[in-house]
Design a protein around this motif. Sequence first.
Motif, mmCIF file in Angstrom:
data_model
loop_
_atom_site.group_PDB
_atom_site.id
_atom_site.type_symbol
_atom_site.label_atom_id
_atom_site.label_comp_id
_atom_site.label_asym_id
_atom_site.label_seq_id
_atom_site.Cartn_x
_atom_site.Cartn_y
_atom_site.Cartn_z
ATOM 1 N N GLU A 884 19.589 32.006 -48.466
ATOM 2 C CA GLU A 884 20.002 32.609 -49.351
ATOM 3 C C GLU A 884 21.068 33.722 -48.792
ATOM 4 O OE1 GLU A 884 18.153 35.297 -52.169
ATOM 5 O OE2 GLU A 884 17.294 33.254 -53.734
ATOM 6 N N GLY A 885 22.100 33.042 -47.489
ATOM 7 C CA GLY A 885 22.772 33.468 -46.130
ATOM 8 C C GLY A 885 22.048 34.230 -45.186
ATOM 9 N N ARG A 886 20.620 34.461 -45.245
ATOM 10 C CA ARG A 886 20.101 34.816 -44.214
ATOM 11 C C ARG A 886 18.936 34.502 -43.713
ATOM 12 N NH1 ARG A 886 17.899 36.778 -48.505
ATOM 13 N NH2 ARG A 886 15.956 36.147 -48.017
ATOM 14 N N LEU A 887 19.180 34.389 -42.119
ATOM 15 C CA LEU A 887 18.042 33.393 -41.129
ATOM 16 C C LEU A 887 18.054 33.833 -39.565
ATOM 17 C CD1 LEU A 887 20.041 32.784 -38.559
ATOM 18 C CD2 LEU A 887 21.818 32.450 -39.368
ATOM 19 N N ALA A 888 17.016 33.177 -39.896
ATOM 20 C CA ALA A 888 15.727 33.307 -38.870
ATOM 21 C C ALA A 888 16.262 32.779 -37.386
ATOM 22 C CB ALA A 888 14.823 34.560 -38.518
ATOM 23 N N LEU A 889 16.039 32.746 -36.099
ATOM 24 C CA LEU A 889 16.249 31.917 -35.262
ATOM 25 C C LEU A 889 14.806 32.086 -33.979
ATOM 26 C CD1 LEU A 889 17.321 29.947 -33.676
ATOM 27 C CD2 LEU A 889 19.098 31.014 -32.496
ATOM 28 N N THR A 890 14.201 31.184 -33.933
ATOM 29 C CA THR A 890 13.292 31.284 -32.873
ATOM 30 C C THR A 890 13.680 30.597 -32.064
ATOM 31 O OG1 THR A 890 11.477 31.410 -34.529
ATOM 32 C CG2 THR A 890 11.227 30.788 -33.188
ATOM 33 N N VAL A 891 13.041 31.114 -30.604
ATOM 34 C CA VAL A 891 13.215 30.252 -29.597
ATOM 35 C C VAL A 891 12.707 30.325 -28.476
ATOM 36 C CG1 VAL A 891 15.029 29.879 -27.575
ATOM 37 C CG2 VAL A 891 15.525 31.005 -29.620
ATOM 38 N N ALA A 892 11.211 29.300 -28.341
ATOM 39 C CA ALA A 892 10.182 29.267 -27.607
ATOM 40 C C ALA A 892 9.871 28.238 -26.248
ATOM 41 C CB ALA A 892 9.020 28.849 -28.369
ATOM 42 N N PRO A 893 10.539 29.216 -25.422
ATOM 43 C CA PRO A 893 10.171 27.477 -24.149
ATOM 44 C C PRO A 893 8.559 26.791 -24.419
ATOM 45 C CG PRO A 893 10.411 30.205 -23.048
ATOM 46 C CD PRO A 893 10.517 30.126 -24.348
ATOM 47 N N ARG A 894 9.044 26.206 -22.944
ATOM 48 C CA ARG A 894 7.773 25.337 -23.276
ATOM 49 C C ARG A 894 7.746 24.768 -21.657
ATOM 50 N NH1 ARG A 894 8.569 19.571 -23.960
ATOM 51 N NH2 ARG A 894 6.637 19.675 -25.050
ATOM 52 N N LEU A 895 6.548 24.790 -20.949
ATOM 53 C CA LEU A 895 6.915 23.368 -19.764
ATOM 54 C C LEU A 895 7.819 24.128 -18.382
ATOM 55 C CD1 LEU A 895 6.653 20.343 -21.177
ATOM 56 C CD2 LEU A 895 4.797 21.236 -20.480
ATOM 57 N N VAL A 896 7.338 25.686 -18.132
ATOM 58 C CA VAL A 896 8.650 26.352 -17.453
ATOM 59 C C VAL A 896 7.782 26.290 -16.257
ATOM 60 C CG1 VAL A 896 9.065 27.232 -20.206
ATOM 61 C CG2 VAL A 896 7.579 28.424 -18.576
ATOM 62 N N LEU A 897 6.519 25.684 -15.756
ATOM 63 C CA LEU A 897 6.218 26.401 -14.475
ATOM 64 C C LEU A 897 8.045 25.933 -13.438
ATOM 65 C CD1 LEU A 897 4.182 27.014 -12.640
ATOM 66 C CD2 LEU A 897 3.498 24.585 -12.478
ATOM 67 N N PRO A 898 7.448 24.576 -13.706
ATOM 68 C CA PRO A 898 9.380 24.508 -12.431
ATOM 69 C C PRO A 898 10.172 25.613 -12.715
ATOM 70 C CG PRO A 898 8.284 22.729 -13.847
ATOM 71 C CD PRO A 898 7.991 23.342 -14.546
ATOM 72 N N LEU A 899 10.581 26.188 -13.818
ATOM 73 C CA LEU A 899 11.427 26.832 -13.906
ATOM 74 C C LEU A 899 11.737 28.865 -13.212
ATOM 75 C CD1 LEU A 899 12.923 25.913 -17.525
ATOM 76 C CD2 LEU A 899 14.097 24.986 -15.437
ATOM 77 N N LEU A 900 10.253 29.015 -13.239
ATOM 78 C CA LEU A 900 9.627 30.428 -13.405
ATOM 79 C C LEU A 900 10.242 30.771 -12.009
ATOM 80 C CD1 LEU A 900 6.349 30.933 -14.704
ATOM 81 C CD2 LEU A 900 8.528 31.849 -15.102
ATOM 82 N N GLY A 901 10.070 29.400 -10.712
ATOM 83 C CA GLY A 901 10.479 29.558 -8.462
ATOM 84 C C GLY A 901 9.424 29.962 -7.865
#
Length: 964
Positions: A884-901
């Motif tokens: 009804e016009g409302r939303l919630a967006l979930t953003v959850a990373p995974r497998l991030v070890l190569p991205l952490l540096g």
Amino acid sequence: MTTADAQTPPPIPAVPRATVRLQLRAGFGFDAVRALVPYFAALGISHVYASPFLRARSGSAHGYDIIDHAALNPEIGDEAAFDALVAALHAHGLGLILDFVPNHMGVGGDDNPWWLDVLEWGRASPYAPFFDINWEAGADGRLLLPVLGDQYGAVLERGELVLSLAEGAFSVRYFAHRFPLCLKEYPRLLRLAAETVEAGDDRQRLGGLATAFAALDPGGSTVQRQALLRREADELKSRLARLVEESAPVRAAIEGMIAQINGRPDDPASFQDLHGLLERQSYRVAFWRVAADEINYRRFFDVNELAGLRMERPDLFELSHQLVFRLIGEGKLQGLRIDHIDGLYDPRAYCEQLQTRAAYLTDRPGAAAPAGSGAARLSEPLYVVVEKILARHEHLREEWPVAGTTGYEFMVMAAGLYVDPAAEAALTETYEQFLGREAPYEEMLLEAKRLILARNLSAELNVLARELHGIAQQSWASRDHTLTGIRRALTDIVAQFQVYRTYVTGEQVADEDRRYIDWAVGRARKAAAAAVDLSVYDFVAAALTTDLVRDGRPGYRAEDVARFAMKAQQLTGPVMAKSVEDTLFYRYARLVSLNEVGGDPDRFGVSPAAFHRANQERLRRWPHQLVTLATHDHKRGADTRVRIDVLSELPEEWGRRVVRWSRMNRLKKREIEGRPAPGRNDEYLLYQTLAGAWPLHLDPADADGLAALADRVHGYMLKAVRESKYRSNWAMPDTGYEEALERFVRAILDPERSAAFLEDMAGFVALIAPAGAVNGLSQVLLTLTSPGVPDLYQGTEYWDFSLVDPDNRRDPDWAALAASLRAEVPAEELLAHWRDGRIKQHVWATGLRLRCDDPALFALGDYLPVETVGPQADRVMAFLRRREGRLALTVAPRLVLPLLGPGAERPAVPAEAWADTALVLPDPGGITALRDLLTGATLPLPGDGRLPVGRLLAPLPVALLVGG
């Protein structure tokens, strides 16, 4: 707002928004929980989900050994304390859910009145039909009591079985156990005593009591007649107690008689009378090891002290639920979690009966009807979830009138997201090279099942085989099937089951049940020896499906076949649980984060697409079931699990490290009978355990901290080697191996003896811990926004690096949790101090408050997977909840070890590491901006709906954005 309005308590939702599981026990009871209610309310919890609080065995740490369903556990609190807790909950708008135990009761000892009555009166006891006892299975028609610590004869001749008289009742005692004598023994015992009393009034009174006891007829066939007999017997016992108290001669005579019967350890022949006395009882006391082969009452798995109940009986159902139903009717209890639903004879019928009674209690004049916000409604009168482990391909039966399961399957799916499937071959090779042998999972699974059937649950299998053999004799078509052949076929088929149980009844067999049975039978036939008569497998299959009486075959009694099929289903679940959870999970250690309750270690990771499908399926079928990351039964804490998952992101480095550690520690091992102690599998498990459970603040030179870790890890490893049943076990512990294992654990965690190893282990943990923390925050956010009811296990708002119980039942620091929730700390500061766990609590609190503010969005809102594009698209889980016009967006990373540096010290992926990775939102419906609840930042929504992931996850490693 008026003063009256301000004091009106908020309504209790009929459907929980979020639950908190609490483990009640002595020292943490109703009063302690009442003090925490304001914290739970502030956190966003709607229902406290309590471990069993009905009367359990004294000192119980878990409450599952119920001895009286009609009373509260006094060690947790009395009715006044319970009512005070309920009042506090209601004042804050919180409800209460009880973990209820219908499958079994605690027996043995001297505290279960129903069980003691069965011992005294045998089959004539009105409580005898309540327990799942197969009297005919015993060689002499008696109830086997496997409670002795040694062979019966040895115990008898040591004088450890002692006849006694207390409060007018004769019993034989064995330490904490009491075995009441049947009333037919009283006349003889009293006359023996009377012979030594001088003629006179005392002797006459004692003889009169003997005559009165002899006149009792214990053979009454109705409950009413048995109740009258109890009154008569209790009155005679009271008279005997008064006579013993008032008359010294009588007292001395009875003491002398008892001493004579009890015998003397220096004269084995002197125990003949006591032995004869015990042989005439309706029970047989025996060495506890006898249970595996001869026990004739159904147990909870293989626990002798937990006897199965026949909850399908209407009289037992009413008696065992009377307190629970009263609490529901009074509005003090808003839901139930049903423990071990698969242990029941007919789970669906039980749930239907439960909901029928709940309907009368909650929908009648004057009853406390469930309150609610109207955001979501129950499809049944009472909120009920069931503890049920589902196989990978299995669904909870939709015809069951429940809200769903307790969420094991979600826990497994969520953790699997952080396992890189590309590492499966490498980790398998590392594991098998470390072991020096292959580790074929399916073969090991079958071996474990056969072990459990041959050792732990052999008696249950024997009972079933005899019952089926009796059915075979009912028709000439199957008369030649031998008991041995039937038992062998049953073993083969049960070992091949891929689900915990089927749900066949005398009235129906579902297509999926038939498929599960046919598959197991087919595999069993294929694996059978060439010389075996394969027709016996067809006969067993027809009995398991009840086709024996559906196909017009002559001779078989329908009630016998239905009973066999339904009793067989009560065996397959324990076989699966004992062989997988309590054996194989400690034998197969390739990547132990996969070895979780409800999990399949052979399933290497979960794809985002599979996770989305599971969420969509849950929203369609079971939108109000629990979703959880931790339970009182988990094998590893939520954060232990997903930190171990990170090993799949650096399999080569893990392989190098584990070989190096083994080389460093080789001189700390011992050799026992030509084999290393600890063995290779236990050592491999130990290194994963340390990598997963290593505390975030532990310095490798901190002797005290390492000693505390050694205590925890040793306790875990001791349980692990006994559960694995390779080098030790619970029944016959190998003390030499266990001592070597303990020395090894303590030696490698001693900074004076293992400084190099500890530095290396700490360095490895520092390498994987930030990625593990990202995983931990990510899975919390998924739990909070996925379809279902988030269930928070006590204290896991902070990092949860626990191991299996009892480690996962340690007391949380409630004061610290409450203080950090009250403090208003910027998200950036929480991230800077991420090791203290407050950042995780922040994610929990933020998500729960959103569910409080907009319950309909999560209870009824759509679930829409969000497309991710770009070079790191596979490393992001994203979805919308929309209504009804409302939303919630979930953003959850995974497998991030190569991205952490390299050398990352914080669980934060640099924005540039995401490159051009972006989310592509569906039509936002006029929404032009989103607000990140975790940081407070507002993000304008681009016209093309593309949101750069690097921008979304720059402030914190996860994002929860709302609009509308």
